[in-house]
Design a protein around this motif. Structure first.
Motif, PDB file in Angstrom:
ATOM      1  N   GLU A  76       0.830  -1.204   0.000  1.00  0.00           N
ATOM      2  CA  GLU A  76       0.000   0.000   0.000  1.00  0.00           C
ATOM      3  C   GLU A  76       0.868   1.260   0.000  1.00  0.00           C
ATOM      4  N   ALA A  77       1.991   1.202   0.730  1.00  0.00           N
ATOM      5  CA  ALA A  77       2.882   2.368   0.765  1.00  0.00           C
ATOM      6  C   ALA A  77       3.482   2.635  -0.606  1.00  0.00           C
ATOM      7  N   LEU A  78       3.901   1.562  -1.296  1.00  0.00           N
ATOM      8  CA  LEU A  78       4.478   1.744  -2.624  1.00  0.00           C
ATOM      9  C   LEU A  78       3.416   2.187  -3.622  1.00  0.00           C
ATOM     10  N   PHE A  79       2.180   1.685  -3.480  1.00  0.00           N
ATOM     11  CA  PHE A  79       1.138   2.123  -4.403  1.00  0.00           C
ATOM     12  C   PHE A  79       0.826   3.602  -4.213  1.00  0.00           C
ATOM     13  N   THR A  80       0.905   4.081  -2.978  1.00  0.00           N
ATOM     14  CA  THR A  80       0.706   5.515  -2.735  1.00  0.00           C
ATOM     15  C   THR A  80       1.742   6.331  -3.488  1.00  0.00           C
ATOM     16  N   VAL A  81       2.979   5.847  -3.492  1.00  0.00           N
ATOM     17  CA  VAL A  81       4.031   6.529  -4.255  1.00  0.00           C
ATOM     18  C   VAL A  81       3.729   6.456  -5.751  1.00  0.00           C
ATOM     19  N   LEU A  82       3.284   5.281  -6.203  1.00  0.00           N
ATOM     20  CA  LEU A  82       2.945   5.125  -7.621  1.00  0.00           C
ATOM     21  C   LEU A  82       1.822   6.080  -8.014  1.00  0.00           C
ATOM     22  N   GLU A  83       0.816   6.226  -7.163  1.00  0.00           N
ATOM     23  CA  GLU A  83      -0.299   7.137  -7.463  1.00  0.00           C
ATOM     24  C   GLU A  83       0.190   8.573  -7.588  1.00  0.00           C
ATOM     25  N   GLN A  84       1.146   8.965  -6.761  1.00  0.00           N
ATOM     26  CA  GLN A  84       1.718  10.304  -6.854  1.00  0.00           C
ATOM     27  C   GLN A  84       2.462  10.486  -8.177  1.00  0.00           C
ATOM     28  N   GLU A  85       3.176   9.442  -8.591  1.00  0.00           N
ATOM     29  CA  GLU A  85       3.894   9.523  -9.869  1.00  0.00           C
ATOM     30  C   GLU A  85       2.919   9.583 -11.041  1.00  0.00           C
ATOM     31  N   LEU A  86       1.836   8.832 -10.951  1.00  0.00           N
ATOM     32  CA  LEU A  86       0.827   8.883 -12.016  1.00  0.00           C
ATOM     33  C   LEU A  86       0.192  10.268 -12.093  1.00  0.00           C
ATOM     34  N   ALA A  87       0.003  10.899 -10.936  1.00  0.00           N
ATOM     35  CA  ALA A  87      -0.616  12.227 -10.908  1.00  0.00           C
ATOM     36  C   ALA A  87       0.273  13.265 -11.586  1.00  0.00           C
ATOM     37  N   TRP A 100      -1.961   7.707 -19.880  1.00  0.00           N
ATOM     38  CA  TRP A 100      -1.311   6.546 -19.270  1.00  0.00           C
ATOM     39  C   TRP A 100      -1.843   5.268 -19.914  1.00  0.00           C
ATOM     40  N   THR A 101      -0.951   4.409 -20.353  1.00  0.00           N
ATOM     41  CA  THR A 101      -1.294   3.072 -20.823  1.00  0.00           C
ATOM     42  C   THR A 101      -0.696   2.062 -19.849  1.00  0.00           C
ATOM     43  N   LEU A 102      -1.172   0.813 -19.914  1.00  0.00           N
ATOM     44  CA  LEU A 102      -0.635  -0.221 -19.035  1.00  0.00           C
ATOM     45  C   LEU A 102       0.849  -0.436 -19.291  1.00  0.00           C
ATOM     46  N   ALA A 103       1.254  -0.358 -20.570  1.00  0.00           N
ATOM     47  CA  ALA A 103       2.667  -0.547 -20.887  1.00  0.00           C
ATOM     48  C   ALA A 103       3.528   0.549 -20.257  1.00  0.00           C
ATOM     49  N   ARG A 104       3.032   1.786 -20.276  1.00  0.00           N
ATOM     50  CA  ARG A 104       3.784   2.886 -19.673  1.00  0.00           C
ATOM     51  C   ARG A 104       3.849   2.744 -18.161  1.00  0.00           C
ATOM     52  N   ILE A 105       2.731   2.334 -17.547  1.00  0.00           N
ATOM     53  CA  ILE A 105       2.730   2.143 -16.102  1.00  0.00           C
ATOM     54  C   ILE A 105       3.682   1.018 -15.716  1.00  0.00           C
ATOM     55  N   LYS A 106       3.738  -0.037 -16.538  1.00  0.00           N
ATOM     56  CA  LYS A 106       4.678  -1.130 -16.284  1.00  0.00           C
ATOM     57  C   LYS A 106       6.114  -0.619 -16.319  1.00  0.00           C
ATOM     58  N   THR A 107       6.427   0.213 -17.304  1.00  0.00           N
ATOM     59  CA  THR A 107       7.764   0.792 -17.389  1.00  0.00           C
ATOM     60  C   THR A 107       8.054   1.680 -16.184  1.00  0.00           C
ATOM     61  N   LEU A 108       7.067   2.470 -15.769  1.00  0.00           N
ATOM     62  CA  LEU A 108       7.246   3.350 -14.612  1.00  0.00           C
ATOM     63  C   LEU A 108       7.520   2.545 -13.343  1.00  0.00           C
ATOM     64  N   SER A 185      -8.453   7.903 -27.660  1.00  0.00           N
ATOM     65  CA  SER A 185      -7.458   7.597 -26.647  1.00  0.00           C
ATOM     66  C   SER A 185      -8.077   7.597 -25.258  1.00  0.00           C
ATOM     67  N   ARG A 186      -7.551   6.738 -24.396  1.00  0.00           N
ATOM     68  CA  ARG A 186      -7.987   6.652 -23.013  1.00  0.00           C
ATOM     69  C   ARG A 186      -6.769   6.657 -22.111  1.00  0.00           C
ATOM     70  N   THR A 187      -6.994   6.921 -20.828  1.00  0.00           N
ATOM     71  CA  THR A 187      -5.914   6.911 -19.862  1.00  0.00           C
ATOM     72  C   THR A 187      -6.440   6.367 -18.543  1.00  0.00           C
ATOM     73  N   TRP A 188      -5.533   5.948 -17.674  1.00  0.00           N
ATOM     74  CA  TRP A 188      -5.934   5.380 -16.376  1.00  0.00           C
ATOM     75  C   TRP A 188      -6.036   6.478 -15.335  1.00  0.00           C
ATOM     76  N   SER A 189      -7.126   6.431 -14.557  1.00  0.00           N
ATOM     77  CA  SER A 189      -7.326   7.397 -13.485  1.00  0.00           C
ATOM     78  C   SER A 189      -8.306   6.803 -12.487  1.00  0.00           C
ATOM     79  N   ARG A 190      -8.314   7.344 -11.261  1.00  0.00           N
ATOM     80  CA  ARG A 190      -9.209   6.840 -10.232  1.00  0.00           C
ATOM     81  C   ARG A 190     -10.660   7.075 -10.628  1.00  0.00           C
ATOM     82  N   ARG A 191     -11.509   6.062 -10.378  1.00  0.00           N
ATOM     83  CA  ARG A 191     -12.922   6.183 -10.727  1.00  0.00           C
ATOM     84  C   ARG A 191     -13.554   7.372 -10.023  1.00  0.00           C
TER      85      ARG A 191
END
Length: 296
Positions: A76-87, A100-108, A185-191
């Motif tokens: 959960e702590a690492l996902f919080t960091v990931l969410e900040q990077e996505l933002a 954001w695509t899944l491939a880009r998030i995987k690279t990140l 085009s679509r991107t990933w974001s919180r519902r």
């Protein structure tokens, strides 16, 4: 639902299934047959058979929940960091656009945490944390939020007072261009939080529309508009333009003034045509139209 949000059983669902298995253990001890149990518990016969084999080997303890099938690779702590990077957006991480695509998030994830996840695992993780794949909203690069705040505080109150003093209509004008091709085009974001991407505040649409939203206390609101259809083969209007000219705006305002039968306090942006000398002179000559300019 076996895998809610594409990411495994929730704690509540695991507890529910454990209660079913504990009930089955009591029925095993009572000597009930598998077919009757499957019907009463509303599960498959194969599940009852598997539970009975486990119960015979280890008793009730063998039917207790063992928790989540696997620990997530990102805490959960690492996902919080990931969410900040996505933002921060893809551009901040070196990609040329803002989706954001899944491939880009995987690279990140690989760059930031030195971990490797499959695309399906990333999608499941995002779903579990309330993300979804969305079409982003658009916001003009030219927008200045500080100027907008100052305009609302200092410039707009006199405009609203002018409409009240004149017993007139407050009229908001804007225009838009539309193409027949929808965004893809679509991107990933919180519902529940539509992502916003920065784009040029211009349009090369095949249909141009200018509209007035008109309001006055005690009256129903009005929508007055004009549109221009462009040549489907990429041509222009007869005047050689892909947008409204100052005379189009003049005619629209004249028609609105005549239709509403009261003074107009017009609020619009700083489009070049809105600031055209000919149009400003026309407004100055007509007492029925007062212009309040939005911030640059």
């Amino acid at each position: 639902m076996r895998y809610p949000q594409g990411g495994g059983l929730t704690a509540e669902r695991r507890a529910f299934r454990e209660r079913i298995r504990m009930e089955a253990a009591g029925m095993f001890a009572a000597g009930q047959v598998n077919t009757v149990m499957a019907k009463q518990l509303r599960v498959s016969l194969r599940s009852v058979q598997r539970w009975r084999a486990d119960w015979q080997d280890g008793g009730r303890q063998a039917l207790q929940s063992k928790g989540s099938a696997a620990r997530p690779k990102l805490s959960e702590a690492l996902f919080t960091v990931l969410e900040q990077e996505l933002a921060r957006g893809p551009v901040a991480h070196g990609w040329p656009d803002q989706t954001w695509t899944l491939a880009r998030i995987k690279t990140l994830i690989g760059r930031r945490f030195h971990k490797t996840l499959t695309l399906s695992a990333i999608a499941q993780m995002l779903h579990r944390h309330g993300f979804s794949h969305q079409v982003p909203a658009r916001r003009a690069l030219e927008r200045n939020d500080d100027a907008v705040t100052g305009w609302v505080k200092d410039t707009w109150p006199p405009g609203g007072s002018a409409a009240a003093a004149l017993d007139g209509w407050i009229v908001f004008e804007d225009e838009a261009g539309f193409s027949m091709t929808p965004p893809t085009s679509r991107t990933w974001s919180r519902r529940g939080h539509t992502p916003v991407i920065r784009v040029r505040g211009r349009s090369r649409g095949r249909v141009s529309v200018a509209a007035l939203c008109c309001y006055r206390p005690g009256e129903r609101s009005r929508l007055i508009y004009r549109y221009i259809l462009h040549d489907p083969h990429g041509g222009h209007t007869k005047a050689g333009r892909r947008s409204f000219s100052w005379t189009d705006y003049r005619d629209l305002l004249s028609a609105a003034h005549q239709q509403l039968g009261a003074p107009l306090v017009l609020v619009w942006d700083n489009l070049n045509t809105h600031r055209a000398v000919s149009l400003r002179n026309w407004v100055a000559e007509h007492d029925g139209v007062t212009v309040v300019q939005l911030p640059v």
